[in-house]
Design an enzyme around this catalytic site. Structure first.
Site, PDB file in Angstrom:
ATOM      1  N   TYR A 135       0.815  -1.216   0.000  1.00  0.00           N
ATOM      2  CA  TYR A 135       0.000   0.000   0.000  1.00  0.00           C
ATOM      3  C   TYR A 135       0.846   1.262   0.000  1.00  0.00           C
ATOM      4  O   TYR A 135       0.384   2.322  -0.412  1.00  0.00           O
ATOM      5  CB  TYR A 135      -0.942   0.036   1.210  1.00  0.00           C
ATOM      6  CG  TYR A 135      -2.061  -0.978   1.150  1.00  0.00           C
ATOM      7  CD1 TYR A 135      -2.219  -1.819   0.059  1.00  0.00           C
ATOM      8  CD2 TYR A 135      -2.971  -1.087   2.183  1.00  0.00           C
ATOM      9  CE1 TYR A 135      -3.233  -2.751   0.007  1.00  0.00           C
ATOM     10  CE2 TYR A 135      -4.005  -2.018   2.135  1.00  0.00           C
ATOM     11  CZ  TYR A 135      -4.124  -2.846   1.043  1.00  0.00           C
ATOM     12  OH  TYR A 135      -5.131  -3.774   0.995  1.00  0.00           O
ATOM     13  N   LYS A 190       2.831 -15.436   2.531  1.00  0.00           N
ATOM     14  CA  LYS A 190       2.804 -16.164   1.253  1.00  0.00           C
ATOM     15  C   LYS A 190       4.261 -16.496   0.932  1.00  0.00           C
ATOM     16  O   LYS A 190       4.796 -16.148  -0.125  1.00  0.00           O
ATOM     17  CB  LYS A 190       2.147 -15.263   0.193  1.00  0.00           C
ATOM     18  CG  LYS A 190       1.831 -15.933  -1.120  1.00  0.00           C
ATOM     19  CD  LYS A 190       0.671 -16.907  -1.055  1.00  0.00           C
ATOM     20  CE  LYS A 190       0.488 -17.596  -2.391  1.00  0.00           C
ATOM     21  NZ  LYS A 190      -0.352 -18.788  -2.321  1.00  0.00           N
ATOM     22  N   ASP A 222      -3.728 -18.009   1.389  1.00  0.00           N
ATOM     23  CA  ASP A 222      -4.864 -18.650   0.718  1.00  0.00           C
ATOM     24  C   ASP A 222      -5.492 -19.709   1.621  1.00  0.00           C
ATOM     25  O   ASP A 222      -6.712 -19.821   1.734  1.00  0.00           O
ATOM     26  CB  ASP A 222      -4.452 -19.240  -0.646  1.00  0.00           C
ATOM     27  CG  ASP A 222      -3.090 -19.896  -0.632  1.00  0.00           C
ATOM     28  OD1 ASP A 222      -2.353 -19.760   0.366  1.00  0.00           O
ATOM     29  OD2 ASP A 222      -2.741 -20.570  -1.617  1.00  0.00           O
ATOM     30  N   ASP A 246      -5.928  -6.715   5.427  1.00  0.00           N
ATOM     31  CA  ASP A 246      -7.089  -5.959   4.949  1.00  0.00           C
ATOM     32  C   ASP A 246      -8.204  -6.933   4.568  1.00  0.00           C
ATOM     33  O   ASP A 246      -9.364  -6.793   4.968  1.00  0.00           O
ATOM     34  CB  ASP A 246      -6.638  -5.136   3.718  1.00  0.00           C
ATOM     35  CG  ASP A 246      -7.656  -4.087   3.317  1.00  0.00           C
ATOM     36  OD1 ASP A 246      -8.726  -4.023   3.949  1.00  0.00           O
ATOM     37  OD2 ASP A 246      -7.389  -3.341   2.358  1.00  0.00           O
ATOM     38  N   ASP A 250     -11.662  -8.402   7.124  1.00  0.00           N
ATOM     39  CA  ASP A 250     -13.058  -8.255   6.690  1.00  0.00           C
ATOM     40  C   ASP A 250     -13.752  -9.619   6.650  1.00  0.00           C
ATOM     41  O   ASP A 250     -14.923  -9.745   7.010  1.00  0.00           O
ATOM     42  CB  ASP A 250     -13.141  -7.611   5.300  1.00  0.00           C
ATOM     43  CG  ASP A 250     -13.283  -6.094   5.388  1.00  0.00           C
ATOM     44  OD1 ASP A 250     -12.981  -5.546   6.476  1.00  0.00           O
ATOM     45  OD2 ASP A 250     -13.687  -5.466   4.405  1.00  0.00           O
TER      46      ASP A 250
END
Ligand code: NAD
Length: 356
Positions: A135, A190, A222, A246, A250
């Site tokens: 980001y 990852k 994942d 992020d 959620d």
């Protein structure tokens, strides 16, 4: 103790007003000062984070934030859009650690789309790094591709990176939090594909040696996305980077059925923090008096616990929320048959009454 109150846009002012009522009903002396932020600030000062609002946030001991954003600001340049206020506050105040608890209250098990035996009693904490990662990485932009196959075409690019000190500090926050809970940290990365994640994992393993009482495990992002819906109760504290956090936070929020129930905290290295509900400004229901104020009220409880050193008062608020749920009171987002539907203000009234 000075609290900056930044209600923002949409349902922000409605839900923050109820949290302020609850704080005032505790019988403690708080110095609450309000300032505009987001679209509301753009309307009065031409910027989503005007200097006076930033100054107030800097000098306060904690910040109680509603939500920002509205479709009517969609045509503004990116730097003037309401959401930039949150990024600006995180950056200027160095709020690098985002805490998002996902708790499924027994009374609300039916509001979740998962089976009761999978979700009942869920109590997990997602710790998301907030200041780094793709980001904020440079270089970034849109350029002309040099790839042989796509030469001359436009391509977008961003840069993912984490330095060792950044991983260390968020790792320590997660291990410290786990010590006060179930003593388990799952680090999500990852590392099978990304160099950034390989370093992340190395650092997590190294600092875990300082916390022999906390069990560290690792999971690829994942798989974590799958396990969160398959067996969410297997987690205690999940620590991860900005991008993965992020998305996973959620997902974790929705496990519990309503985003209107979930508080969050974003802390700096001294535990000064910005406290806000996990949801957005919900322009679709703004002004209707039906928004759920409990996530904001619970955010105020987190503020008392983490930044203001008032755990007993935080407990009082959390118990009052459980009491009103047990009484069967529900805003529209968590309403199920057999319960009593109430407005935003009525929910605030009930929590204030339950405090005594
Ligand atoms: P949202 O979270 O605002 O709303 C998603 C859905 O959840 C909507 O149907 C809404 O009515 C419902 N909802 C949200 N909070 C609720 C509550 N307290 N009670 C009852 N129902 C509730 O997400 P969105 O619609 O994607 O975004 C709307 C705006 O909010 C956008 O401008 C977005 O950029 C902004 N946003 C702001 C923040 C923030 O301020 N931290 C976070 C996310 C989105």
């Amino acid at each position: 103790m000075k609290i900056a109150v930044l209600p923002g846009d949409g349902i922000g002012p409605e839900i923050v007003a109820q949290a302020v009522r609850v704080l005032n009903a505790l019988g403690q002396k708080f110095d609450l000062e309000e300032a505009p932020v987001g679209g509301a600030a753009y309307d009065v000062a031409g910027h989503p984070l005007p200097p006076a609002t930033l100054e107030l946030a800097k000098k306060a001991d904690a910040i109680l934030f509603g939500a920002v954003g509205d479709w009517k600001y969609d045509a503004l340049a990116r730097e003037l859009r309401p959401e930039q206020a949150i990024l600006g506050l995180r950056k200027h105040l160095e709020l690098f650690a985002n805490f998002r608890p996902a708790i499924c209250y027994p009374e609300l098990t039916a509001a979740s789309s998962l089976k009761p035996e999978i979700i009942g009693g869920l109590d997990i904490l997602i710790v998301r790094e907030l200041n780094g990662d793709i980001y904020f990485g440079q270089p970034r932009g849109i350029r002309t591709s040099e790839l042989p196959l796509f030469k001359g075409a436009r391509e977008g690019f961003d840069t993912m990176h984490y330095s060792e000190p950044e991983v260390e500090r968020i790792g320590r926050v997660a291990f410290e939090a786990a010590r006060k809970r179930g003593k388990k940290v799952c680090s999500v990365d990852k590392a099978n594909v990304l160099e950034t994640s390989q370093l992340w994992r190395e650092v997590m393993i190294r600092i875990s040696q300082e916390y022999p009482d906390v069990e560290l495990s690792h999971m690829y992002v994942d798989n974590a996305a799958m396990q969160l819906v398959k067996a969410p109760k297997a987690f205690d504290v999940v620590v991860t980077g900005n991008l993965f956090g992020d998305i996973l936070s959620d997902e974790a929020a929705m496990l519990t059925g309503s985003i209107g129930m979930l508080p969050s905290a974003s802390l700096d290295k001294n535990n000064k923090g910005l406290y806000e509900p996990s949801h957005g400004s919900a322009p679709d229901i703004a002004g209707k008096g039906i928004a759920n104020p409990l996530a904001t009220i619970l955010s105020a409880a987190m503020m008392l616990r983490y930044s203001l050193g008032m755990p007993a008062e935080a407990d009082r608020i959390e118990k009052a929320v459980q009491k009103v749920l047990a009484q069967g009171l529900r805003t529209a987002d968590i309403y199920t048959e057999g319960t009593q539907k109430v407005s935003t203000v009525q929910m605030g009234d009930a929590v204030v009454a339950a405090l005594s």
